[in-house]
Design an enzyme around this catalytic site. Structure first.
Site, PDB file in Angstrom:
ATOM      1  N   HIS A  63       0.827  -1.207   0.000  1.00 40.47           N
ATOM      2  CA  HIS A  63       0.000   0.000   0.000  1.00 40.47           C
ATOM      3  C   HIS A  63       0.861   1.257   0.000  1.00 40.47           C
ATOM      4  CE1 HIS A  63      -3.574  -2.350   0.732  1.00 40.47           C
ATOM      5  NE2 HIS A  63      -2.943  -2.974   1.704  1.00 40.47           N
ATOM      6  N   HIS A  88       6.032   7.814   5.572  1.00 42.96           N
ATOM      7  CA  HIS A  88       5.451   6.999   4.509  1.00 42.96           C
ATOM      8  C   HIS A  88       4.911   7.930   3.430  1.00 42.96           C
ATOM      9  CE1 HIS A  88       1.866   7.476   7.186  1.00 42.96           C
ATOM     10  NE2 HIS A  88       1.286   7.732   6.028  1.00 42.96           N
ATOM     11  N   HIS A  90       2.232   8.999   0.045  1.00 34.12           N
ATOM     12  CA  HIS A  90       0.919   8.889  -0.595  1.00 34.12           C
ATOM     13  C   HIS A  90       0.977   9.474  -2.001  1.00 34.12           C
ATOM     14  CE1 HIS A  90      -1.437   7.600   2.896  1.00 34.12           C
ATOM     15  NE2 HIS A  90      -0.621   8.359   3.612  1.00 34.12           N
ATOM     16  N   HIS A 107       4.200  11.742   4.612  1.00 37.79           N
ATOM     17  CA  HIS A 107       3.633  11.868   5.956  1.00 37.79           C
ATOM     18  C   HIS A 107       4.714  11.480   6.957  1.00 37.79           C
ATOM     19  CE1 HIS A 107      -0.921  11.497   4.788  1.00 37.79           C
ATOM     20  NE2 HIS A 107      -0.347  12.604   4.353  1.00 37.79           N
ATOM     21  N   THR A 173      -5.641   8.502   8.271  1.00 39.96           N
ATOM     22  CA  THR A 173      -6.344   8.481   6.982  1.00 39.96           C
ATOM     23  C   THR A 173      -6.721   7.064   6.553  1.00 39.96           C
ATOM     24  OG1 THR A 173      -4.303   8.378   5.701  1.00 39.96           O
ATOM     25  CG2 THR A 173      -5.157  10.572   6.235  1.00 39.96           C
TER      26      THR A 173
END
Ligand code: ZN
Length: 223
Positions: A63, A88, A90, A107, A173
């Site tokens: 992910h 991490h 996104h 993040h 999130t």
């Protein structure tokens, strides 16, 4: 009537915590990410990173790519001490500015000395190559491959010193979408090259949550 309300109140209190936690992603009123529009300017303290090059454990769970830091990387925010726990990524960026969507967000999750979770968001634009990413990309594990236990990184290459920021009350999130997370979105956007962005997309799929309603929340802005 009064007695009846008290009984209902007790019942709700006894039942609510577990259900509320499970349902927060759909019923929460202070969720992340958001579209930052109108803000309130405040004399907020500057971010002062006291960080140094280190080795981190990196895993790719399919992910996102996550970098876990050992204790000792500190971000000072006024008198508050924020301990960096992880980076991490996104794609796209999640939080928006005046409707604008960004291609990438970092993040950086921190634990505050006051006990709360503080997420620092760096939004990126496409442009010149990012030096930190140039070093990091060849070391990132592919989807489904074993974690890398000791990847070298300089956190300062990722968190611009003295950057102004927006701040709002939000949530995780991803489930359980826990609220009470403080979000600091940096006002300065570094760049990464289109080639670097394409390489990141071979490592994990688009993984940003859509923007969530403000529900009356105020976004503050540092100088
Ligand atoms: Zn995230």
């Amino acid at each position: 009537m009064r007695r009846r309300l008290i009984v209902l109140g007790l019942t709700a209190a006894a039942v609510a915590p577990g259900r509320a936690a499970a349902d927060l992603c759909s019923t929460g009123r202070r969720q992340s990410p958001i579209d930052i529009g109108t803000t309130r300017r405040l004399a907020l303290p500057p971010l002062r990173p006291a960080m140094h090059p280190t080795a981190v454990r990196v895993d790719n769970d399919g992910h996102t790519v996550r970098l876990r830091f050992a204790r000792g990387q500190v971000l000072a925010l006024g008198r508050e001490r924020l301990d960096l726990q992880q980076f991490h990524f996104h794609i796209p960026g999640g939080d928006r500015l005046h409707g604008e969507e960004f291609p990438l967000a970092l993040h950086a999750l921190h634990k505050s000395s006051a006990g709360g979770l503080v997420a620092v968001v760096v939004l990126f634009r496409i442009g010149a190559e990012h030096a930190g990413l140039a070093t990091l990309l060849p070391q990132l594990p592919a989807r489904g491959s074993a974690p890398r236990p000791a990847v070298d990184i300089d956190p300062l290459a990722w968190l611009p010193a003295g950057a102004g920021y927006y701040v709002y009350d939000g949530s995780l999130t991803a489930p359980p979408c826990t609220e009470g997370v403080r979000w600091l979105v940096l006002k300065q956007q570094p760049t990464l090259s289109a080639r670097q962005w394409a390489q990141l997309q071979t490592l994990f799929p688009h993984n940003a949550r859509t923007v969530q309603p403000l529900n009356g929340r105020t976004v503050s802005e540092s100088p």
